[in-house]
Structures are given as structure tokens and as C-alpha cells.
Write a protein that holds these residues in place. Structure first.
Motif, PDB file in Angstrom:
ATOM      1  N   THR A   1      -3.955  -6.103  15.793  1.00  0.00           N
ATOM      2  CA  THR A   1      -3.268  -6.754  14.665  1.00  0.00           C
ATOM      3  C   THR A   1      -1.753  -6.577  14.701  1.00  0.00           C
ATOM      4  O   THR A   1      -1.012  -7.463  14.270  1.00  0.00           O
ATOM      5  CB  THR A   1      -3.766  -6.199  13.323  1.00  0.00           C
ATOM      6  N   GLY A   2      -1.291  -5.396  15.133  1.00  0.00           N
ATOM      7  CA  GLY A   2       0.149  -5.113  15.131  1.00  0.00           C
ATOM      8  C   GLY A   2       0.728  -4.878  13.746  1.00  0.00           C
ATOM      9  O   GLY A   2       1.932  -4.723  13.580  1.00  0.00           O
ATOM     10  N   ARG A   3      -0.154  -4.877  12.748  1.00  0.00           N
ATOM     11  CA  ARG A   3       0.329  -4.656  11.365  1.00  0.00           C
ATOM     12  C   ARG A   3      -0.633  -3.733  10.651  1.00  0.00           C
ATOM     13  O   ARG A   3      -1.850  -3.917  10.732  1.00  0.00           O
ATOM     14  CB  ARG A   3       0.408  -5.979  10.596  1.00  0.00           C
ATOM     15  N   THR A   4      -0.063  -2.763   9.936  1.00  0.00           N
ATOM     16  CA  THR A   4      -0.924  -1.760   9.302  1.00  0.00           C
ATOM     17  C   THR A   4      -0.533  -1.512   7.852  1.00  0.00           C
ATOM     18  O   THR A   4       0.661  -1.402   7.533  1.00  0.00           O
ATOM     19  CB  THR A   4      -0.815  -0.406  10.048  1.00  0.00           C
ATOM     20  N   VAL A   5      -1.550  -1.423   7.014  1.00  0.00           N
ATOM     21  CA  VAL A   5      -1.346  -0.972   5.625  1.00  0.00           C
ATOM     22  C   VAL A   5      -2.299   0.191   5.392  1.00  0.00           C
ATOM     23  O   VAL A   5      -3.497   0.083   5.657  1.00  0.00           O
ATOM     24  CB  VAL A   5      -1.625  -2.104   4.613  1.00  0.00           C
ATOM     25  N   ILE A   6      -1.746   1.298   4.931  1.00  0.00           N
ATOM     26  CA  ILE A   6      -2.556   2.499   4.678  1.00  0.00           C
ATOM     27  C   ILE A   6      -2.627   2.723   3.170  1.00  0.00           C
ATOM     28  O   ILE A   6      -1.601   2.662   2.484  1.00  0.00           O
ATOM     29  CB  ILE A   6      -1.930   3.720   5.368  1.00  0.00           C
ATOM     30  N   VAL A   7      -3.826   2.958   2.699  1.00  0.00           N
ATOM     31  CA  VAL A   7      -4.015   3.119   1.250  1.00  0.00           C
ATOM     32  C   VAL A   7      -4.616   4.488   0.976  1.00  0.00           C
ATOM     33  O   VAL A   7      -5.691   4.805   1.487  1.00  0.00           O
ATOM     34  CB  VAL A   7      -4.987   2.046   0.699  1.00  0.00           C
ATOM     35  N   HIS A   8      -3.896   5.323   0.221  1.00  0.00           N
ATOM     36  CA  HIS A   8      -4.538   6.556  -0.263  1.00  0.00           C
ATOM     37  C   HIS A   8      -4.003   6.942  -1.619  1.00  0.00           C
ATOM     38  O   HIS A   8      -2.849   6.659  -1.934  1.00  0.00           O
ATOM     39  CB  HIS A   8      -4.467   7.700   0.745  1.00  0.00           C
ATOM     40  N   GLU A   9      -4.864   7.569  -2.400  1.00  0.00           N
ATOM     41  CA  GLU A   9      -4.403   7.910  -3.750  1.00  0.00           C
ATOM     42  C   GLU A   9      -3.665   9.233  -3.785  1.00  0.00           C
ATOM     43  O   GLU A   9      -3.071   9.584  -4.796  1.00  0.00           O
ATOM     44  CB  GLU A   9      -5.563   7.870  -4.759  1.00  0.00           C
ATOM     45  N   ALA A  10      -3.683   9.969  -2.678  1.00  0.00           N
ATOM     46  CA  ALA A  10      -2.889  11.196  -2.607  1.00  0.00           C
ATOM     47  C   ALA A  10      -1.402  10.841  -2.610  1.00  0.00           C
ATOM     48  O   ALA A  10      -1.015   9.719  -2.270  1.00  0.00           O
ATOM     49  CB  ALA A  10      -3.246  11.958  -1.347  1.00  0.00           C
ATOM     50  N   HIS A  11      -0.583  11.827  -2.944  1.00  0.00           N
ATOM     51  CA  HIS A  11       0.866  11.647  -2.955  1.00  0.00           C
ATOM     52  C   HIS A  11       1.339  11.166  -1.576  1.00  0.00           C
ATOM     53  O   HIS A  11       0.748  11.520  -0.560  1.00  0.00           O
ATOM     54  CB  HIS A  11       1.550  12.960  -3.322  1.00  0.00           C
ATOM     55  N   GLU A  12       2.428  10.422  -1.582  1.00  0.00           N
ATOM     56  CA  GLU A  12       2.868   9.797  -0.327  1.00  0.00           C
ATOM     57  C   GLU A  12       3.387  10.829   0.683  1.00  0.00           C
ATOM     58  O   GLU A  12       2.958  10.846   1.831  1.00  0.00           O
ATOM     59  CB  GLU A  12       3.971   8.769  -0.619  1.00  0.00           C
ATOM     60  N   THR A  13       4.316  11.673   0.236  1.00  0.00           N
ATOM     61  CA  THR A  13       4.966  12.587   1.177  1.00  0.00           C
ATOM     62  C   THR A  13       3.981  13.631   1.689  1.00  0.00           C
ATOM     63  O   THR A  13       3.312  14.296   0.902  1.00  0.00           O
ATOM     64  CB  THR A  13       6.172  13.276   0.503  1.00  0.00           C
ATOM     65  N   GLY A  14       3.905  13.750   2.983  1.00  0.00           N
ATOM     66  CA  GLY A  14       2.974  14.720   3.571  1.00  0.00           C
ATOM     67  C   GLY A  14       1.527  14.286   3.495  1.00  0.00           C
ATOM     68  O   GLY A  14       0.631  15.072   3.814  1.00  0.00           O
TER      69      GLY A  14
END
Lengths: 356, 331
Positions: free
Chosen positions: B260-273
Motif C-alpha cells: 500500500t505504501g500508506r499506513t494509519v495506526i490506531v490505538h487508544e493509548a497515549h501517542e508518545t511512546g
């Protein structure tokens, strides 16, 4: 509280058996056996400090002064029991059968030193304070579940009693009647903080009341009192009566570790005085002298034997194969993950095929 | 692995119960510990009926003491048992953090395999159920950062049961995160009997050539809804359910992202780290030249998980995910 938990003694500082009921316990054979074990671990301790000073091992935590607590309690164990030591309890561990070479290896920064020989159930020394207390409660619980008569002994210092894990571990063990002996060595200092700052309680033994378990305070420099009370607690454990708390009053003569300077926080004359008056080996020496059984040649003989054993262990430690970097990677999981394998592969390639 | 032929319709909660039941039956060394798990069957009823079936000596109500019973379970695990402990909510695991970090995860390494900790730590996690504060944390990356413990997080009943059985059979500690928002939100056909879902393997839920969407646990329904919406607009997504957060299924991700060459990551944890950072590192290492747009993250914010009055603002939504998909498409 001190009156409710009097300090139990079998032999006083003058080397006299304090009560007729213990006359049969204190035999020449036992005295000599206890003495030689204490002399052996003391010599190990001094050797380790010397090796640290010479840069031949890393930072070391000495136990000199606490030999009676460690020898008396370890000798009360059966071979299939569990031992949960801290970093200052390798005296007990070696009495229980740990390898001297491995103990030196541990203090020289090697994981190999954490492996007990001959299937001995000795946990690696707990470094974070009091964290081994719940482990002992759980391992002992497991023995009970298996239907064995095995018990566990758990060592910890006075400072550990302020930690949450002390409460959680004793509480767990008392609720489930885990066959465990909580063996406290109250050497009266947690690095620099005296026990009066550690707690408002007059004794540690009294904390047993809260868990409705037996608690005793003993002279931790009296190896016979230690042996006797640990044996009693172990017997209760094996009989399904649950855990016990023992407070062994003792003293470390030296520093917290070789990186510590006790002159900063306490008067060194106090340690010198303790050494002259309440020393665990001196007490047995006095008993032997009182009985007309003291023999300089015998002392020399056991010291030479111990020195040979210790020197051999030092040689084994020093001739041990050098640290293999693969050890870092190979024991994180039973089956390594790809991230660890990748890191290992790239690192070993970088440093060359000889592994260094 | 024995292939089961019969199926039954289960919620995610029931599937976990089924996995525990099978393993309690299968192995004498499996033992359950936790607060309120016995008579009460657990606050979410995950252990419902198990104490009655297997006895108080195997399904054990412990004192309120996360460090105490996790520590005791370490001692049991080192002494021949396979404890499965329940932390009532992931937000209450912190007192046990020391035991997990300093002992459970490194006893094998310290003793070069002489003592090991085959233990499972179960913890419901995440927001979106209007629970009180601290009951909604999603701090998985504290544990993915910790060497020596695996972290799994099923999004559906089939995976929950298979991963639970795999976790109990694993020779090392496993943190088993349960998306409480998905506990009872759907039912599905689950095989009867014993089967496993391999730890370290993700799953591709939809196929598309345009964007790779990576999520897990309670974020799977969110990611799926966004992917469906985008499909209406002609954008096709590979939706990947990670299932295991450590070790990550590298091959699944790389194959998809190289396509795909394109990525979206979804998580409900805080972004940093967060685990999203690890995923982007992985893509950087293995698929750098395939990238058509910088990877996007749709995550919880770098703020404590708020009181539930605000949780709808905090949690990633299909709208935010769809916007991220559009962004990587338009780059």
C-alpha cells in the motif's frame, strides 16, 4: 511490646547456656559444627571484600556480624526446602548448599552465579527490597498444594518491613497458611537509616500479631537460639500451621556495600564494641573455653580448610569462561523473539565472530 | 493442535471463560488467582462458575493486593504451577508493576532458564464504557517496552479463546489485555474444545491496495467502520488486527505496507511512546522505499485518560481514522 516479645537466648554473651532445658541442645558436636560454618562464611565475606578492593569482583554486600542468623537458620532447613535470600544472605545460601564459585560469579556480574547447584531450591538474591516476600509466600503455597512437607524460608532486613510487599506477602501467607518462615535480620540499619526512623514499633516481631501468626524476637547473634526458633517455625509450617515471623536482632559490622562508608552515619566505636561483646563466633568460643573444650589447633584447622575451599572457588571464578554476549539474548524467553534475534545477529556480526 | 469441529456462539467474555475452563480441565497445574474471581465470578464474570467447578484451591479469591498476589504467583510459577492472575482493571496493575518488571519478566534471564515464570496476567483495559476514573487506562506500551513479557490483545471471541489457551501454554509470562468495551458487544461462532491462536501472529481482516490500517483490541471496530466508510469513497484498506503487541507480527505488516505504501495506526493509548511508534520504526526499517506518505497515528492524547464525561473526545473515532486515511491518500 519489648516485654511481650523478649529476646530469646540459648547462650548468653559470656558463653553460658541460659536455661537447663537447652543443655541437651548445646553439644560439643553442634557447637563445633555451627562454629566452623560461621568461621567459613566469615572468611568468605572477608575474602570477597578483599577481592572487591583489588578490583577482582564488583560491588559487594558484606554480612560480617550476622553469621549466627544465617548459619542457624540455614542449618534448620531440610534439603528440599526453599530459600529466598536477599543480597546479604549468601552466607545462608552457602550453608544451604550454594556453590561458592557461583556466589563469587554473581558478585562478579555473572548470571551464571544465580544458578544453584544440585537442584537446590535457592532463588537468586532479591535486589529490590522486600519483593521476595510474596515469592516465598507463593512458592510455599505451591508446596502445600502439591501435598509435600516442604517449607520455605524468606530472609529480609529491618528496612524491608516498611515496604508494601512485606505486608502483602505476610498477609497472603497468613490467609492461605503458606508453610513459610519469615526470617528478619534486624541489623538495625537500612544503609544509613536507623530502625528508629524505619518504624514507630518497638519490635518487628510484634507485627506478627496483625497477621495472627506466631512472632518471636531472638538474639540473632546466638546461633543456637536462631537454630532452635527456626526449627520450631519450620515444624509448624510442615504441620500445616502456617507462617511464622522471626526477628533476629543482629548487627553488621561493616558497610552496607563496598560502595558505602558507614562512618558517615554511625559511630564506628559502636561496631567495635559489638565485635568485642556480642560477636556470634566469640560466644561459642567462650562456651568452648568454659567447658574446657577450646582448642587453638582445631580453630586453625577449620580456618585452613575454609581458606582452601574459598581459594579454590576464587580460582574457579577467575578461570571461568569469559562472559558470552549471547547470554544477554538467549535467556529472555524460552523461544527468542524476532526483535531479540535481529539485535543479537547484528551485534554479534559487528563485534566479530569470536563473540567479543 | 486438535481441530475442533463443533462450534458455539459466544461473546468475547464467554470465550475467555471457555479458554480458562478448558485449561483448568486440561492441566492440573493451572491455577487462577485474583480479587473477587471465586464466589463472585469476577467483576466482569470472566471466571463465572469456575470455582464451583474446580474448587477453592484452584480458583482463588485473593486479598486486595496486586503486588502480593502477582508476587505470590511468581513463586507458584517458579514452583511448578501455571497461574493465571486477574488484575481487575489494567489501571490497577501499577502496584504490581515492580513485581512484573523486576521479577516475572527477568527471572529466566537472571537464572539462565533455571527458574521460569509461566504465568498469565489478565487485565481488562480501555475506555468507552462510562467507567470511573483509572478504570479506563490503556497502558500496554509500558509492558511492550519491558523485556521478557509478551503482550497480547484479542479483539474478538475466537482470538480471545485461542490466545488465552496459547498464553497459558506459553513458557513465559504473558500480559493478556481484554478490551472491556468489546466484552459483550457481539457474539460469534467459536469452536468448542481446545485450539490456539499463535502468539506473535496478527490477522488481516479486510483486503485493500490503498492504505494499511493497523489496530487491535477495542480499536478494531473503530478501524473497520472507518475502512467501510472509506470504501464508499473508493479507498480500499488492508485492516490488520495486530492481536499480539509484543512480539509484533513483522511479516504481516511489512507485506501489507510494501503493497500500500500508506499506513494509519490506531490505538487508544497515549501517542508518545505508544506502540504506534514501534510500528513506524518497523516500517522505517523494512519498507522505507515503499512509502508514498508519512505514516499517520490516530491515538489517545498525551493526557491522562479523562473522566468518562470526556471519553468520547479522547477516544479515536471512525471520523478521526477516516480523516487520517484521507490524509495519507492526499499526501
Amino acid at each position: 511490646m519489648e516485654k511481650l516479645f523478649p529476646i530469646i537466648r540459648v547462650i548468653d554473651q559470656g558463653g553460658n547456656v541460659v536455661s537447663d532445658e537447652h543443655k541437651e541442645l548445646v553439644t560439643e558436636e553442634r557447637v563445633k559444627s555451627f562454629y566452623s560454618e560461621m568461621a567459613r562464611i566469615r572468611m568468605f565475606d572477608r575474602k570477597a571484600i578483599s577481592l572487591q578492593r583489588q578490583g577482582r569482583i564488583g560491588t559487594y554486600a558484606p554480612f560480617e556480624g550476622q553469621e549466627a542468623s544465617q548459619v542457624g537458620s540455614a542449618l534448620a532447613l531440610e534439603g528440599d526446602d526453599w530459600m529466598f535470600p536477599t543480597y546479604r544472605d549468601h552466607g545462608a545460601a552457602m550453608v544451604f548448599g550454594h556453590s561458592l564459585r557461583n556466589i563469587f560469579l554473581f558478585w562478579n556480574g555473572r548470571n551464571e552465579g544465580c544458578i544453584p547447584p544440585d537442584g537446590k531450591k535457592i532463588f537468586p538474591p532479591a535486589i529490590p527490597i522486600a519483593t521476595q516476600i510474596p515469592h516465598a509466600a507463593g512458592a510455599a503455597f505451591a508446596e502445600k498444594q502439591k501435598g509435600t512437607k516442604n517449607a520455605a524460608i524468606c530472609y529480609f532486613g529491618d528496612g524491608a518491613t516498611s515496604e508494601g510487599d512485606f505486608h502483602e506477602g505476610l498477609n497472603f501467607a497468613s490467609v492461605f497458611k503458606s508453610p513459610v518462615v519469615f526470617f528478619n535480620q534486624n541489623n538495625q540499619y537500612a544503609i544509613s537509616v536507623p530502625v528508629s526512623r524505619q518504624m514507630n514499633s518497638a519490635t518487628i516481631a510484634q507485627k506478627a500479631i496483625a497477621y495472627d501468626m506466631p512472632g518471636v524476637r531472638i538474639d540473632g547473634n546466638d546461633v543456637f537460639a536462631v537454630y532452635l526458633e527456626t526449627s520450631r517455625a519450620l515444624e509448624r509450617a510442615r504441620n500445616g500451621e502456617g507462617p511464622s515471623l522471626i526477628e533476629a536482632m543482629t548487627w553488621r559490622y561493616g558497610a552496607h556495600t563496598t560502595a558505602d562508608d558507614p562512618a558517615k552515619y554511625r559511630n564506628q566505636d559502636e561496631s567495635a564494641m559489638k565485635r568485642a561483646e556480642t560477636d556470634p563466633l566469640l560466644r561459642l568460643e567462650r562456651w568452648l573455653k568454659n567447658e574446657g573444650l577450646f582448642d587453638e589447633a582445631w580453630v586453625k584447622e577449620i580456618e585452613e580448610k575454609a581458606a582452601m575451599e574459598i581459594d579454590a572457588a576464587v580460582r574457579e571464578m577467575e578461570s571461568y569462561p569469559p562472559a558470552d554476549p549471547a547470554v544477554i539474548f538467549d535467556y529472555v524467553f524460552a523461544k527468542s523473539t524476532w526483535t531479540i534475534e535481529k539485535q543479537k545477529r547484528e551485534y554479534l556480526k559487528l563485534i566479530g565472530s569470536d563473540g567479543r | 493442535m486438535k481441530m475442533a469441529l463443533q462450534t458455539k456462539t459466544l461473546t468475547l467474555v464467554q470465550a475467555i471463560t471457555d479458554g480458562l475452563d478448558i485449561m483448568l480441565e486440561d492441566r492440573e497445574d493451572v491455577i487462577l488467582l485474583g480479587e473477587d474471581i471465586g464466589t463472585n465470578g469476577g467483576v466482569f464474570r470472566v471466571t463465572e462458575g469456575l470455582q464451583k467447578k474446580y474448587g477453592e484451591h484452584r480458583v482463588i479469591d485473593t486479598p486486595l493486593s496486586e503486588a502480593g498476589f502477582v508476587g505470590a504467583a511468581i513463586g507458584m510459577a517458579a514452583n511448578g504451577f501455571r497461574p493465571v492472575v486477574e488484575i481487575q482493571f489494567l489501571g490497577f496493575i501499577y502496584p504490581a508493576y515492580e513485581q512484573i518488571m523486576t521479577h516475572a519478566s527477568r527471572l529466566r534471564m537472571r537464572t539462565m532458564g533455571h527458574f521460569t515464570v509461566p504465568m498469565v496476567i489478565r487485565a481488562p483495559y480501555g475506555a468507552g464504557v462510562r467507567a470511573p476514573e483509572i478504570h479506563c487506562d490503556s497502558t500496554e506500551s509500558i509492558f511492550t517496552h519491558m523485556p521478557g513479557i509478551k503482550v497480547v490483545c484479542p479483539s474478538n471471541a475466537y482470538d480471545a479463546k485461542g490466545l488465552m489457551i496459547a498464553a497459558i501454554e506459553d513458557p513465559d509470562p504473558v500480559l493478556f489485555l481484554e478490551p472491556m468495551r468489546s466484552y459483550r458487544s457481539s457474539r460469534e461462532e467459536v469452536p468448542e474444545g481446545k485450539y490456539t491462536v499463535e502468539i506473535g501472529k496478527g490477522n488481516k481482516l479486510t483486503h485493500g491496495d490503498d492504505v494499511t490500517v493497523i489496530a487491535w483490541g477495542a480499536m478494531i471496530p473503530v478501524a473497520m467502520k472507518a475502512a467501510e466508510e472509506m470504501k464508499q469513497k473508493g479507498v480500499e484498506c488492508d485492516v490488520l488486527d495486530l492481536r499480539t503487541l509484543y512480539p509484533i507480527d513483522k511479516d504481516l505488516i511489512i507485506q501489507s505496507v510494501q503493497k500500500t505504501g500508506r499506513t494509519v495506526i490506531v490505538h487508544e493509548a497515549h501517542e508518545t511512546g505508544g506502540t504506534g511508534s514501534d510500528l513506524i520504526s518497523l516500517i522505517n526499517d523494512e519498507a522505507f522505499l515503499y512509502q508514498k506518505a508519512p505514516a499517520e497515528r490516530v491515538t489517545g492524547f498525551d493526557a491522562p485518560v479523562p473522566y468518562f464525561g470526556f471519553e468520547e473526545y479522547y477516544l479515536p473515532t471512525p471520523k478521526r481514522v477516516a480523516a487520517a486515511i484521507e490524509k495519507v491518500m492526499k499526501f
